[in-house]
Structure formats: C-alpha cells, structure tokens
Enzyme design. Structure first.
Site, PDB file in Angstrom:
ATOM      1  N   HIS A   1      -3.848   3.192  -5.343  1.00 26.36           N
ATOM      2  CA  HIS A   1      -4.155   1.892  -4.743  1.00 26.36           C
ATOM      3  C   HIS A   1      -4.436   0.829  -5.805  1.00 26.36           C
ATOM      4  O   HIS A   1      -4.296  -0.367  -5.547  1.00 26.36           O
ATOM      5  CB  HIS A   1      -5.357   2.016  -3.803  1.00 26.36           C
ATOM      6  CG  HIS A   1      -5.587   0.794  -2.967  1.00 26.36           C
ATOM      7  ND1 HIS A   1      -4.781   0.443  -1.906  1.00 26.36           N
ATOM      8  CD2 HIS A   1      -6.522  -0.194  -3.062  1.00 26.36           C
ATOM      9  CE1 HIS A   1      -5.213  -0.680  -1.362  1.00 26.36           C
ATOM     10  NE2 HIS A   1      -6.259  -1.089  -2.055  1.00 26.36           N
TER      11      HIS A   1
ATOM     12  N   TRP B   1      -3.564  -9.699   3.318  1.00 23.44           N
ATOM     13  CA  TRP B   1      -5.007  -9.534   3.499  1.00 23.44           C
ATOM     14  C   TRP B   1      -5.473 -10.314   4.719  1.00 23.44           C
ATOM     15  O   TRP B   1      -4.969 -11.405   5.010  1.00 23.44           O
ATOM     16  CB  TRP B   1      -5.759 -10.017   2.262  1.00 23.44           C
ATOM     17  CG  TRP B   1      -5.773  -9.016   1.156  1.00 23.44           C
ATOM     18  CD1 TRP B   1      -6.520  -7.878   1.090  1.00 23.44           C
ATOM     19  CD2 TRP B   1      -5.028  -9.049  -0.070  1.00 23.44           C
ATOM     20  NE1 TRP B   1      -6.277  -7.200  -0.073  1.00 23.44           N
ATOM     21  CE2 TRP B   1      -5.358  -7.885  -0.807  1.00 23.44           C
ATOM     22  CE3 TRP B   1      -4.095  -9.937  -0.594  1.00 23.44           C
ATOM     23  CZ2 TRP B   1      -4.808  -7.606  -2.054  1.00 23.44           C
ATOM     24  CZ3 TRP B   1      -3.544  -9.658  -1.824  1.00 23.44           C
ATOM     25  CH2 TRP B   1      -3.898  -8.514  -2.549  1.00 23.44           C
TER      26      TRP B   1
ATOM     27  N   TYR C   1     -10.280 -11.529  -6.924  1.00 26.63           N
ATOM     28  CA  TYR C   1      -9.377 -11.623  -8.081  1.00 26.63           C
ATOM     29  C   TYR C   1      -9.505 -12.973  -8.796  1.00 26.63           C
ATOM     30  O   TYR C   1      -8.923 -13.168  -9.858  1.00 26.63           O
ATOM     31  CB  TYR C   1      -7.928 -11.445  -7.640  1.00 26.63           C
ATOM     32  CG  TYR C   1      -7.653 -10.126  -6.961  1.00 26.63           C
ATOM     33  CD1 TYR C   1      -7.560  -8.951  -7.697  1.00 26.63           C
ATOM     34  CD2 TYR C   1      -7.502 -10.054  -5.581  1.00 26.63           C
ATOM     35  CE1 TYR C   1      -7.309  -7.727  -7.076  1.00 26.63           C
ATOM     36  CE2 TYR C   1      -7.252  -8.839  -4.948  1.00 26.63           C
ATOM     37  CZ  TYR C   1      -7.156  -7.684  -5.697  1.00 26.63           C
ATOM     38  OH  TYR C   1      -6.919  -6.486  -5.072  1.00 26.63           O
TER      39      TYR C   1
ATOM     40  N   LYS D   1      -2.375  -2.695   7.678  1.00 24.77           N
ATOM     41  CA  LYS D   1      -3.804  -2.435   7.794  1.00 24.77           C
ATOM     42  C   LYS D   1      -4.508  -3.528   8.593  1.00 24.77           C
ATOM     43  O   LYS D   1      -5.402  -3.248   9.393  1.00 24.77           O
ATOM     44  CB  LYS D   1      -4.430  -2.324   6.399  1.00 24.77           C
ATOM     45  CG  LYS D   1      -5.901  -1.955   6.421  1.00 24.77           C
ATOM     46  CD  LYS D   1      -6.446  -1.786   5.016  1.00 24.77           C
ATOM     47  CE  LYS D   1      -7.929  -1.410   5.048  1.00 24.77           C
ATOM     48  NZ  LYS D   1      -8.470  -1.263   3.674  1.00 24.77           N
TER      49      LYS D   1
ATOM     50  N   ARG E   1       0.833  -1.195   0.000  1.00 26.33           N
ATOM     51  CA  ARG E   1       0.000   0.000   0.000  1.00 26.33           C
ATOM     52  C   ARG E   1       0.874   1.253   0.000  1.00 26.33           C
ATOM     53  O   ARG E   1       2.017   1.227   0.434  1.00 26.33           O
ATOM     54  CB  ARG E   1      -0.929  -0.001   1.210  1.00 26.33           C
ATOM     55  CG  ARG E   1      -1.932  -1.151   1.206  1.00 26.33           C
ATOM     56  CD  ARG E   1      -2.808  -1.142   2.450  1.00 26.33           C
ATOM     57  NE  ARG E   1      -3.861  -2.164   2.377  1.00 26.33           N
ATOM     58  CZ  ARG E   1      -3.695  -3.425   2.783  1.00 26.33           C
ATOM     59  NH1 ARG E   1      -2.527  -3.804   3.296  1.00 26.33           N
ATOM     60  NH2 ARG E   1      -4.683  -4.287   2.688  1.00 26.33           N
TER      61      ARG E   1
ATOM     62  N   ARG F   1      -1.923  -1.830  -6.516  1.00 22.12           N
ATOM     63  CA  ARG F   1      -2.014  -3.063  -5.714  1.00 22.12           C
ATOM     64  C   ARG F   1      -2.939  -4.061  -6.395  1.00 22.12           C
ATOM     65  O   ARG F   1      -2.659  -5.265  -6.436  1.00 22.12           O
ATOM     66  CB  ARG F   1      -2.510  -2.728  -4.309  1.00 22.12           C
ATOM     67  CG  ARG F   1      -2.665  -3.912  -3.365  1.00 22.12           C
ATOM     68  CD  ARG F   1      -2.929  -3.379  -1.960  1.00 22.12           C
ATOM     69  NE  ARG F   1      -3.378  -4.392  -1.018  1.00 22.12           N
ATOM     70  CZ  ARG F   1      -2.565  -5.193  -0.330  1.00 22.12           C
ATOM     71  NH1 ARG F   1      -1.266  -5.128  -0.495  1.00 22.12           N
ATOM     72  NH2 ARG F   1      -3.057  -6.074   0.537  1.00 22.12           N
TER      73      ARG F   1
END
Length: 351
Positions: A277, A303, A312, A218, A191, A280
């Site tokens: 972003h 994640w 994805y 995050k 990020r 990414r």
C-alpha cells in the site's frame, strides 16, 4: 411433522407460545442435524417466553449471521479474515461472556505474523467484535445489553514512500509478473485489490483510460484512471495472457494474499518497513513533489475527503516561501544578511 424437506434442505415449522409460527430454513440436508436444531429452537423459545431467559448464543453463531447479513459491505473480506484469526480464541465463549477485558487479553497474545500487533491493528479487531455484539443486542435481541470496548492509542504513522532510485531497485529485484504490477501501481496509485482485480473490460487503450467501478472502490465512488506511458507499457506487457484479468501469474488471476515474491524482493533491494500500500503513498508523494494540486490528487486517487489528501501537503512546502519571507523585514534580514544587536546596542551583520 414440524420439519419438512424442500429439495435437499430441511425446514422447520414451530408454533411459538404466543400462537405465532416460526418457519425458516435449518440450512442442512442432514435430517438428524435438522431435528436437533428444531428441538433446540423450540426449547429456547419456550424458556424465553415462560421464564424470560434469552438463549445463550456463541460467538460462532453471531459471526456467521454477521457474514450472512453484511454481504453488501465492501470490506466484508477483511471481516472474514479477522473472524478467522480471532474465532479460535473465542471458542467456547457465549456472547454475554465477551467484554473489553476478554478481547484485550486475546489481542495482546495474538501474533499473526510472529510479532505483537500494533495498536491500529488491534483496534480493527475490537471494532469488528464490538459491531457484532452491538448488532446482537440492538437488532437480533440476543443480548439484554452490550458492553463498552476501549480502543488502543494509535501512534501517527509516518508516510512511507520510496525515492525513484529505490523504486527502480525494487522493480529490478521483482519477478516478471510482479514488475508490471508495481510499475502500474507507481503510475496510477491504485490500491492492490483494484489492480489485481482489474479486467480488460475496464480499460480503453484508445483513450488511455481505465476505471474502477463504484462497488469496487473503497470510497464507494467510481474512479477514472488516466493512463500515462508507464501504465500503458505495463498493460501492453500483459496482453494475451488471460481473457478476463489483466495481471496474472501462470495463466491464473493473482491472489490478493500472494506476498512471498514481494517480500523477497524487498529484502534483496534492502528496503525495510514497506508495504504494498506504500506504493500508493509513493505515487501521491511524487505527484505532490512535482506540483500536482491537492484537489487534483484527491480526484485521481479517489479519496473520499480532502483531509485524507492533506497528509501529503507537507511534502511540498514551496508555496509557503512567500508567506515565510514576510518576517524577513521584521527580523532585519536583507539580501541573506541578518542584522543583530549586541548587549551595548551596537549592530552587527551575520551572513
């Protein structure tokens, strides 16, 4: 004396109606201001104890206390930014006057970048205001009740990613200090905040690995970042520019909100509807299209849940071919030819 100075800051010592005492910092070095705050606190405590009236609190007071108490929150910078935008519009409102209608009317008029906000962006503001007001009600006891807030419907945003050719064109249009940042982003999937805050102490060039500390990630978990040759080249291009930070501009760390060069490069490259972003998303999309598994991608990208990675999966449907082919026998398809029946029951082959 009911106010006392400790160092440069004034403190108060007030006797409550029930006999207990309130001792706290008034957070000011101005004696007159401290005395005014002391008198207001004393008056509010009396009205609440004798008349059952809770003092009226402004949104500014609640926002300030929120920021002070939520220092541990990883997204506090986002909160500060949103408070900065919405605070002028709530000036003069007390907390008991703020409700769903008031906030929605404000958000529908706000245009931070010269255009109406999306439903998702508006919802971030609503969620913050709602959280502050709930805290004022449940923990601070400033309100007798908290109003309900209704969120906007969010459209499902498509995953925006670049083709390799588009990525090369974008990099070509970027100034030198941005080129290495974008190359590193496309090589690692990190990020923007993690890239611009990356320090030399977080890199081991001998092992070709970097890492993001849990308090900077995050999801709140550390991320190990394998460095491919593209990432290594980007890092090597930055060596010697700064003692602490990897990516800098004119000897200083890059600002998170520095976007003018980025937007100009997008315009020159003819790339629309693309955020930083989305690099990414591009990194993840390229991995999926080249055979990287979802479990591996989740670990590499840091994640929190597998569900966030599954968005994805549609980019690599190759593993579904064997399942889709199971219907060929039922449909009478053989070697790419489909056998169909006409109304008279006669069969004909369609290539």
């Amino acid at each position: 004396m009911s106010i006392k100075q400790r160092g440069e800051i004034w403190w108060c010592d007030i006797a409550r109606p029930d006999g207990t005492r309130l001792r706290r910092s008034l957070k000011t070095s101005d004696k007159l201001e401290a005395q005014e705050l002391h008198d207001r606190l004393r008056s509010e405590m009396w009205r609440e104890a004798r008349l059952g009236q809770k003092p009226k609190r402004s949104f500014d007071e609640a926002a300030l206390r929120w920021i002070q108490e939520m220092e541990h929150k990883r997204s506090l910078d986002d909160d500060r930014s949103r408070i900065k935008w919405i605070r002028p519009h709530l000036k003069g409102y007390t907390l008991d006057q703020i409700n769903n209608t008031v906030v929605r009317d404000i958000l529908e008029k706000m245009q931070p970048r010269g255009k109406p906000m999306s439903g998702a962006t508006r919802n971030r503001y609503i969620a913050l205001v709602r959280s502050i007001i709930r805290k004022a009600h449940r923990e601070w006891e400033w309100l007798d009740a908290a109003p309900a807030f209704r969120l906007y419907r969010e459209t499902t945003r498509r995953i925006r990613w670049l083709t390799p050719a588009e990525a090369k064109q974008l990099i070509k249009e970027l100034p030198a200090h941005w080129k290495v940042i974008v190359q590193f982003a496309l090589a690692t999937g990190l990020r923007k905040n993690n890239i611009l805050q990356l320090r030399w102490s977080q890199i081991d060039m001998a092992r070709r690995v970097a890492w993001v500390h849990p308090d900077e990630a995050k999801a709140g978990r550390g991320i190990g970042v394998p460095l491919n040759q593209t990432a290594v080249n980007a890092i090597q291009a930055c060596m010697g520019a700064h003692d602490e930070f990897v990516f800098t501009f004119e000897g200083k760390p890059m600002r998170i909100d520095s976007n003018s060069a980025w937007r100009s490069a997008l315009l020159r490259a003819g790339i629309k509807d693309f955020r930083f972003h989305d690099l990414r998303h591009t990194w993840a999309s390229w991995h999926i299209q080249n055979g990287t598994g979802l479990a591996e991608l989740q670990e590499m990208g840091g994640w929190e849940s597998a569900e966030m990675v599954r968005r994805y999966a549609h980019l690599a449907p190759d593993h579904m071919h064997s399942h889709a082919s199971k219907l060929d026998d039922l449909l009478g398809t053989n070697n790419g030819t489909f056998t169909a029946q006409n109304e008279k029951g006669l069969t004909r082959k369609i290539a």
